[in-house]
Enzyme design. Structure first.
Site, PDB file in Angstrom:
ATOM      1  N   ASN A  35       0.870  -1.177   0.000  1.00 15.00           N
ATOM      2  CA  ASN A  35       0.000   0.000   0.000  1.00 15.00           C
ATOM      3  C   ASN A  35       0.907   1.227   0.000  1.00 15.00           C
ATOM      4  O   ASN A  35       1.505   1.550   1.009  1.00 15.00           O
ATOM      5  CB  ASN A  35      -0.890  -0.058   1.253  1.00 15.00           C
ATOM      6  CG  ASN A  35      -1.695   1.214   1.457  1.00 15.00           C
ATOM      7  OD1 ASN A  35      -1.757   2.073   0.579  1.00 15.00           O
ATOM      8  ND2 ASN A  35      -2.314   1.320   2.623  1.00 15.00           N
ATOM      9  N   TRP A  36       0.993   1.880  -1.144  1.00 15.79           N
ATOM     10  CA  TRP A  36       1.947   3.004  -1.278  1.00 15.79           C
ATOM     11  C   TRP A  36       1.423   4.299  -0.669  1.00 15.79           C
ATOM     12  O   TRP A  36       2.134   5.301  -0.640  1.00 15.79           O
ATOM     13  CB  TRP A  36       2.303   3.221  -2.763  1.00 15.79           C
ATOM     14  CG  TRP A  36       3.080   2.100  -3.383  1.00 15.79           C
ATOM     15  CD1 TRP A  36       3.441   0.910  -2.793  1.00 15.79           C
ATOM     16  CD2 TRP A  36       3.604   2.049  -4.723  1.00 15.79           C
ATOM     17  NE1 TRP A  36       4.137   0.128  -3.683  1.00 15.79           N
ATOM     18  CE2 TRP A  36       4.257   0.809  -4.877  1.00 15.79           C
ATOM     19  CE3 TRP A  36       3.570   2.935  -5.805  1.00 15.79           C
ATOM     20  CZ2 TRP A  36       4.878   0.433  -6.070  1.00 15.79           C
ATOM     21  CZ3 TRP A  36       4.191   2.561  -7.001  1.00 15.79           C
ATOM     22  CH2 TRP A  36       4.836   1.320  -7.119  1.00 15.79           C
ATOM     23  N   LYS A  37       0.172   4.280  -0.241  1.00 15.43           N
ATOM     24  CA  LYS A  37      -0.441   5.463   0.400  1.00 15.43           C
ATOM     25  C   LYS A  37      -0.215   6.724  -0.450  1.00 15.43           C
ATOM     26  O   LYS A  37      -0.182   6.641  -1.672  1.00 15.43           O
ATOM     27  CB  LYS A  37       0.086   5.610   1.830  1.00 15.43           C
ATOM     28  CG  LYS A  37      -0.107   4.317   2.629  1.00 15.43           C
ATOM     29  CD  LYS A  37       0.060   4.462   4.115  1.00 15.43           C
ATOM     30  CE  LYS A  37      -0.157   3.122   4.786  1.00 15.43           C
ATOM     31  NZ  LYS A  37      -0.079   3.169   6.236  1.00 15.43           N
TER      32      LYS A  37
ATOM     33  N   HIS B 233      -9.530   0.967   4.925  1.00 11.80           N
ATOM     34  CA  HIS B 233      -8.261   1.129   5.634  1.00 11.80           C
ATOM     35  C   HIS B 233      -8.473   2.037   6.850  1.00 11.80           C
ATOM     36  O   HIS B 233      -9.259   2.982   6.789  1.00 11.80           O
ATOM     37  CB  HIS B 233      -7.211   1.733   4.692  1.00 11.80           C
ATOM     38  CG  HIS B 233      -5.838   1.696   5.281  1.00 11.80           C
ATOM     39  ND1 HIS B 233      -5.413   2.637   6.195  1.00 11.80           N
ATOM     40  CD2 HIS B 233      -4.819   0.823   5.126  1.00 11.80           C
ATOM     41  CE1 HIS B 233      -4.172   2.328   6.567  1.00 11.80           C
ATOM     42  NE2 HIS B 233      -3.800   1.238   5.931  1.00 11.80           N
TER      43      HIS B 233
ATOM     44  N   GLU C  53      -6.822   4.366   8.059  1.00  8.78           N
ATOM     45  CA  GLU C  53      -6.592   5.800   7.831  1.00  8.78           C
ATOM     46  C   GLU C  53      -7.825   6.444   7.208  1.00  8.78           C
ATOM     47  O   GLU C  53      -8.119   7.604   7.459  1.00  8.78           O
ATOM     48  CB  GLU C  53      -5.336   5.996   6.958  1.00  8.78           C
ATOM     49  CG  GLU C  53      -4.069   5.775   7.775  1.00  8.78           C
ATOM     50  CD  GLU C  53      -2.879   5.266   6.981  1.00  8.78           C
ATOM     51  OE1 GLU C  53      -2.888   5.345   5.747  1.00  8.78           O
ATOM     52  OE2 GLU C  53      -1.937   4.767   7.637  1.00  8.78           O
TER      53      GLU C  53
ATOM     54  N   GLU D  80      -5.551  -5.366  10.548  1.00  4.82           N
ATOM     55  CA  GLU D  80      -4.539  -4.340  10.773  1.00  4.82           C
ATOM     56  C   GLU D  80      -4.811  -3.636  12.100  1.00  4.82           C
ATOM     57  O   GLU D  80      -5.644  -2.722  12.160  1.00  4.82           O
ATOM     58  CB  GLU D  80      -4.588  -3.307   9.647  1.00  4.82           C
ATOM     59  CG  GLU D  80      -4.251  -3.889   8.299  1.00  4.82           C
ATOM     60  CD  GLU D  80      -3.604  -2.842   7.401  1.00  4.82           C
ATOM     61  OE1 GLU D  80      -2.509  -3.126   6.888  1.00  4.82           O
ATOM     62  OE2 GLU D  80      -4.172  -1.745   7.233  1.00  4.82           O
TER      63      GLU D  80
ATOM     64  N   GLY E  74       2.326   1.998  10.853  1.00  4.85           N
ATOM     65  CA  GLY E  74       3.243   3.127  10.716  1.00  4.85           C
ATOM     66  C   GLY E  74       3.955   3.510  12.014  1.00  4.85           C
ATOM     67  O   GLY E  74       4.596   4.545  12.095  1.00  4.85           O
TER      68      GLY E  74
ATOM     69  N   SER F 232       3.365  -2.429  10.342  1.00  7.20           N
ATOM     70  CA  SER F 232       4.813  -2.491  10.537  1.00  7.20           C
ATOM     71  C   SER F 232       5.435  -3.834  10.126  1.00  7.20           C
ATOM     72  O   SER F 232       6.343  -4.344  10.785  1.00  7.20           O
ATOM     73  CB  SER F 232       5.174  -2.155  11.985  1.00  7.20           C
ATOM     74  OG  SER F 232       4.765  -0.826  12.291  1.00  7.20           O
TER      75      SER F 232
ATOM     76  N   GLY G  39       2.782  -1.268   4.344  1.00  8.05           N
ATOM     77  CA  GLY G  39       2.773   0.160   4.040  1.00  8.05           C
ATOM     78  C   GLY G  39       4.186   0.660   3.803  1.00  8.05           C
ATOM     79  O   GLY G  39       4.753   0.519   2.712  1.00  8.05           O
ATOM     80  N   GLY G  40       4.796   1.230   4.835  1.00 10.08           N
ATOM     81  CA  GLY G  40       6.117   1.859   4.724  1.00 10.08           C
ATOM     82  C   GLY G  40       7.156   0.999   4.013  1.00 10.08           C
ATOM     83  O   GLY G  40       7.920   1.488   3.164  1.00 10.08           O
TER      84      GLY G  40
HETATM   85  P1  PGA Z   1       2.746   0.064   7.735  1.00  9.54           P
HETATM   86  O1  PGA Z   1       1.272   0.270   7.127  1.00  9.54           O
HETATM   87  O2  PGA Z   1       3.287  -1.195   7.135  1.00  9.54           O
HETATM   88  O3  PGA Z   1       3.504   1.289   7.334  1.00  9.54           O
HETATM   89  O4  PGA Z   1       2.578  -0.055   9.209  1.00  9.54           O
HETATM   90  C1  PGA Z   1       0.412  -0.810   6.910  1.00  9.54           C
HETATM   91  C2  PGA Z   1      -0.863  -0.336   6.295  1.00  9.54           C
HETATM   92  O5  PGA Z   1      -1.296   0.793   6.594  1.00  9.54           O
HETATM   93  O6  PGA Z   1      -1.514  -1.051   5.494  1.00  9.54           O
END
Ligand code: PGA
Length: 257
Positions: free
Chosen positions: A9-11, A97, A99, A169, A175, A215, A236-237
């Site tokens: 997930n490149w956000k 998600h 977020e 999640e 994050g 993470s 994500g990251g």
């Molecule tokens: P993260 O994000 O790996 O940066 O913790 C995961 C996600 O939001 O899907």
């Protein structure tokens, strides 16, 4: 036997040029992996979908989006529909998600409508569920999972539920660098699968893929993937660099269950 599924997930990262570079790098590093054995998905921002689709066409990497609107078209400023995502070559879409739940008012009701819109157009929804730190600390993790699963997946038929991927999640692990322990991930994911047994049946519950997200990195992917109910990861990251995401995908593909 559930097929491993790793999604990046490149956000809200990467310009078009940066996205092309990352997609090219992943294509180069991951081409040996067998797409019959592992699903590798990348989810760039809407602006880079077209160009990334061109890079990964005919590769073992599939395209996903990070959100969707439930209508096919209409006066919905700023939104993107399932038809539009199909048009650029998406096969998957992340829905619900944390977020989006946290900052953009996403609810179980909107999640449910989005899932149905995605399914109607043959997009595979990756449906995110999970508790916040406060909810975990007040012992409400299972209650939140009940709520997300029962209401988010409301009225999804036996046939359709099999087309969905669930991503557990825990919000406190996203994050933050704080990964859930593999035991915490397994406990929650087993709970989700058991809920699906009750709502659907054993056969269906045993077939549905559940990813862990929060993470994920090369150092923890093997142990997470070794858990019986962890079928993949939503990253994500650590999906923003060629080397680090390649390492995660490769290590995940090596876990034999
Ligand atoms: P993260 O994000 O790996 O940066 O913790 C995961 C996600 O939001 O899907």
């Amino acid at each position: 036997m559930r097929k491993t599924i790793i999604a990046g997930n490149w956000k809200m990262y990467k310009t078009i040029a940066e996205a092309i570079e990352l997609a090219n790098g992943l294509k180069r590093e991951l081409f040996k992996l067998n797409s019959q054995e592992i699903d590798i998905i990348i989810c760039p921002a809407f602006t880079a979908l077209t160009e990334v689709a061109e890079v990964i066409v005919d590769s073992n990497i599939q395209l996903g989006a990070q959100d969707i609107h439930w209508e096919d078209e209409g006066a919905f400023t700023g939104e993107v529909s399932a038809l539009m995502l199909k048009d650029v070559g998406c096969k998957f879409v992340i829905i619900g998600h944390s977020e989006r739940r946290q900052y953009f008012g996403e609810t179980n009701e909107s999640v449910n409508k989005k899932i149905k819109a995605a399914l109607k157009h043959n997009l595979t929804p990756i449906v995110c569920v999970g508790e916040t730190l406060q909810e975990r600390e007040s012992g409400e993790t299972f209650k939140v999972l009940d709520d997300h699963i029962h209401n988010g997946l409301k009225d999804i038929s036996d046939t359709d539920i099999l087309k969905i991927v669930i991503a557990y999640e825990p919000v406190w692990a996203i994050g933050t660098g704080k990964t859930a322990t593999s035991q915490q991930a397994e406990e929650a994911q087993k709970y989700i699968r058991d809920l699906l047994r009750k709502v659907y049946n054993n056969d269906i519950a045993d077939l549905i893929r559940i990813q862990y997200g929060g993470s994920v990195k090369p150092e923890n992917i093997t142990e997470l993937m070794s858990q019986p109910d962890v079928d993949g990861a939503l990253v994500g990251g650590a999906s923003l660099g060629v080397e680090i995401f390649t390492e995660i995908v490769k290590r995940a593909s090596e876990v034999v269950k």
